[in-house]
Write a protein that holds these residues in place. Sequence first.
Motif, PDB file in Angstrom:
ATOM      1  N   SER A 187      32.393  29.173 -18.460  1.00 37.03           N
ATOM      2  CA  SER A 187      30.958  29.443 -18.557  1.00 37.03           C
ATOM      3  C   SER A 187      30.119  28.198 -18.284  1.00 37.03           C
ATOM      4  CB  SER A 187      30.615  29.969 -19.949  1.00 37.03           C
ATOM      5  OG  SER A 187      30.788  28.939 -20.919  1.00 37.03           O
ATOM      6  N   GLY A 188      30.753  27.037 -18.368  1.00 32.99           N
ATOM      7  CA  GLY A 188      30.015  25.784 -18.219  1.00 32.99           C
ATOM      8  C   GLY A 188      29.320  25.343 -19.495  1.00 32.99           C
ATOM      9  N   GLN A 189      29.432  26.147 -20.548  1.00 34.13           N
ATOM     10  CA  GLN A 189      28.784  25.794 -21.814  1.00 34.13           C
ATOM     11  C   GLN A 189      29.535  24.663 -22.504  1.00 34.13           C
ATOM     12  OE1 GLN A 189      28.558  29.458 -24.028  1.00 34.13           O
ATOM     13  NE2 GLN A 189      26.557  29.939 -23.164  1.00 34.13           N
ATOM     14  N   VAL A 190      28.785  23.826 -23.192  1.00 34.55           N
ATOM     15  CA  VAL A 190      29.358  22.708 -23.932  1.00 34.55           C
ATOM     16  C   VAL A 190      28.800  22.691 -25.349  1.00 34.55           C
ATOM     17  CG1 VAL A 190      29.730  21.264 -21.890  1.00 34.55           C
ATOM     18  CG2 VAL A 190      27.573  21.093 -23.137  1.00 34.55           C
ATOM     19  N   ILE A 191      29.501  21.977 -26.204  1.00 33.64           N
ATOM     20  CA  ILE A 191      29.059  21.744 -27.581  1.00 33.64           C
ATOM     21  C   ILE A 191      28.691  20.274 -27.683  1.00 33.64           C
ATOM     22  CG2 ILE A 191      29.750  21.724 -30.014  1.00 33.64           C
ATOM     23  CD1 ILE A 191      31.826  23.927 -29.226  1.00 33.64           C
ATOM     24  N   GLU A 192      27.480  19.993 -28.134  1.00 34.11           N
ATOM     25  CA  GLU A 192      27.046  18.610 -28.281  1.00 34.11           C
ATOM     26  C   GLU A 192      27.763  17.943 -29.454  1.00 34.11           C
ATOM     27  OE1 GLU A 192      22.797  18.717 -28.725  1.00 34.11           O
ATOM     28  OE2 GLU A 192      22.487  18.796 -26.555  1.00 34.11           O
ATOM     29  N   VAL A 193      28.145  16.692 -29.257  1.00 39.65           N
ATOM     30  CA  VAL A 193      28.751  15.886 -30.315  1.00 39.65           C
ATOM     31  C   VAL A 193      27.724  14.833 -30.702  1.00 39.65           C
ATOM     32  CG1 VAL A 193      30.653  14.342 -30.919  1.00 39.65           C
ATOM     33  CG2 VAL A 193      31.051  16.269 -29.358  1.00 39.65           C
ATOM     34  N   ARG A 194      27.362  14.824 -31.967  1.00 39.05           N
ATOM     35  CA  ARG A 194      26.313  13.915 -32.432  1.00 39.05           C
ATOM     36  C   ARG A 194      26.841  12.911 -33.450  1.00 39.05           C
ATOM     37  NH1 ARG A 194      21.408  14.679 -30.580  1.00 39.05           N
ATOM     38  NH2 ARG A 194      21.051  16.582 -29.409  1.00 39.05           N
ATOM     39  N   ASN A 195      26.247  11.754 -33.454  1.00 32.52           N
ATOM     40  CA  ASN A 195      26.561  10.707 -34.412  1.00 32.52           C
ATOM     41  C   ASN A 195      26.017  11.142 -35.776  1.00 32.52           C
ATOM     42  OD1 ASN A 195      26.490   8.421 -36.055  1.00 32.52           O
ATOM     43  ND2 ASN A 195      26.078   7.040 -34.351  1.00 32.52           N
ATOM     44  N   PRO A 196      26.900  11.290 -36.778  1.00 33.19           N
ATOM     45  CA  PRO A 196      26.411  11.752 -38.080  1.00 33.19           C
ATOM     46  C   PRO A 196      25.500  10.748 -38.777  1.00 33.19           C
ATOM     47  CG  PRO A 196      28.733  11.174 -38.206  1.00 33.19           C
ATOM     48  CD  PRO A 196      28.340  11.081 -36.761  1.00 33.19           C
ATOM     49  N   ALA A 197      25.567   9.490 -38.379  1.00 34.40           N
ATOM     50  CA  ALA A 197      24.747   8.476 -39.044  1.00 34.40           C
ATOM     51  C   ALA A 197      23.282   8.575 -38.634  1.00 34.40           C
ATOM     52  CB  ALA A 197      25.283   7.079 -38.730  1.00 34.40           C
ATOM     53  N   ASP A 198      23.035   8.868 -37.344  1.00 31.91           N
ATOM     54  CA  ASP A 198      21.641   8.876 -36.899  1.00 31.91           C
ATOM     55  C   ASP A 198      21.248  10.100 -36.073  1.00 31.91           C
ATOM     56  OD1 ASP A 198      22.784   8.437 -34.411  1.00 31.91           O
ATOM     57  OD2 ASP A 198      22.088   6.371 -34.238  1.00 31.91           O
ATOM     58  N   GLY A 199      22.198  11.000 -35.843  1.00 41.23           N
ATOM     59  CA  GLY A 199      21.892  12.219 -35.104  1.00 41.23           C
ATOM     60  C   GLY A 199      21.815  12.062 -33.598  1.00 41.23           C
ATOM     61  N   SER A 200      22.077  10.858 -33.093  1.00 34.03           N
ATOM     62  CA  SER A 200      21.996  10.642 -31.647  1.00 34.03           C
ATOM     63  C   SER A 200      23.149  11.344 -30.935  1.00 34.03           C
ATOM     64  CB  SER A 200      22.003   9.149 -31.318  1.00 34.03           C
ATOM     65  OG  SER A 200      23.224   8.561 -31.714  1.00 34.03           O
ATOM     66  N   SER A 244      29.630  15.464 -25.206  1.00 37.06           N
ATOM     67  CA  SER A 244      29.792  16.911 -25.330  1.00 37.06           C
ATOM     68  C   SER A 244      31.232  17.288 -25.018  1.00 37.06           C
ATOM     69  CB  SER A 244      28.833  17.650 -24.397  1.00 37.06           C
ATOM     70  OG  SER A 244      29.094  17.299 -23.043  1.00 37.06           O
ATOM     71  N   VAL A 245      31.630  18.439 -25.519  1.00 38.87           N
ATOM     72  CA  VAL A 245      32.979  18.974 -25.293  1.00 38.87           C
ATOM     73  C   VAL A 245      32.823  20.411 -24.801  1.00 38.87           C
ATOM     74  CG1 VAL A 245      34.084  17.486 -27.007  1.00 38.87           C
ATOM     75  CG2 VAL A 245      33.202  19.705 -27.699  1.00 38.87           C
ATOM     76  N   PRO A 246      33.827  20.924 -24.066  1.00 39.72           N
ATOM     77  CA  PRO A 246      33.713  22.292 -23.567  1.00 39.72           C
ATOM     78  C   PRO A 246      33.668  23.312 -24.704  1.00 39.72           C
ATOM     79  CG  PRO A 246      35.640  21.169 -22.619  1.00 39.72           C
ATOM     80  CD  PRO A 246      35.077  20.286 -23.661  1.00 39.72           C
ATOM     81  N   SER A 247      32.904  24.365 -24.491  1.00 43.70           N
ATOM     82  CA  SER A 247      32.855  25.480 -25.432  1.00 43.70           C
ATOM     83  C   SER A 247      33.729  26.592 -24.850  1.00 43.70           C
ATOM     84  CB  SER A 247      31.413  25.965 -25.608  1.00 43.70           C
ATOM     85  OG  SER A 247      31.374  27.050 -26.503  1.00 43.70           O
ATOM     86  N   PHE A 248      35.020  26.558 -25.191  1.00 45.70           N
ATOM     87  CA  PHE A 248      35.976  27.509 -24.637  1.00 45.70           C
ATOM     88  C   PHE A 248      35.867  28.873 -25.307  1.00 45.70           C
ATOM     89  CE2 PHE A 248      38.504  23.505 -23.862  1.00 45.70           C
ATOM     90  CZ  PHE A 248      38.394  23.540 -22.484  1.00 45.70           C
ATOM     91  N   LEU A 265      32.953   8.775 -19.359  1.00 49.83           N
ATOM     92  CA  LEU A 265      32.498   9.804 -20.287  1.00 49.83           C
ATOM     93  C   LEU A 265      32.506  11.148 -19.575  1.00 49.83           C
ATOM     94  CD1 LEU A 265      31.414  10.333 -23.122  1.00 49.83           C
ATOM     95  CD2 LEU A 265      29.119   9.997 -22.223  1.00 49.83           C
ATOM     96  N   ARG A 266      33.318  12.059 -20.062  1.00 50.18           N
ATOM     97  CA  ARG A 266      33.465  13.366 -19.422  1.00 50.18           C
ATOM     98  C   ARG A 266      33.191  14.470 -20.433  1.00 50.18           C
ATOM     99  NH1 ARG A 266      38.037  13.121 -14.916  1.00 50.18           N
ATOM    100  NH2 ARG A 266      37.234  15.225 -14.693  1.00 50.18           N
ATOM    101  N   SER A 267      32.804  15.627 -19.916  1.00 56.02           N
ATOM    102  CA  SER A 267      32.574  16.793 -20.764  1.00 56.02           C
ATOM    103  C   SER A 267      33.685  17.822 -20.591  1.00 56.02           C
ATOM    104  CB  SER A 267      31.220  17.429 -20.419  1.00 56.02           C
ATOM    105  OG  SER A 267      30.184  16.568 -20.793  1.00 56.02           O
TER     106      SER A 267
END
Length: 82
Positions: free
Chosen positions: A25-38, A42-46, A10-12
């Motif tokens: 910047s090192g910033q990332v965007i969180e990826v969440r499960n739409p079914a339960d929000g968990s 994360s993916v890079p925020s370019f 698992l990589r970001s």
Amino acid sequence: MLQLTDTTLLRSECLVNGGWFASQSGQVIEVRNPADGSLVGSVPSFSAGESEQIIARAAQAQGAGRLAGAGGAQPLGSGVDA
């Protein structure tokens, strides 16, 4: 739900044309499960400039892939006797 046992898989970063890229910047965007929000990952925020560079690298990879194919794609119907 399946659990990842090898967390090194698992990589970001973003894999493009054989290289891994993170945002400067090192910033990332969180990826969440739409079914339960968990949190899934994360993916890079370019930035816009970084996005242009990543797109250019992807275009290079796509061009190389076209050349590396075994003869390339054939039109539908080629090799078919009418």
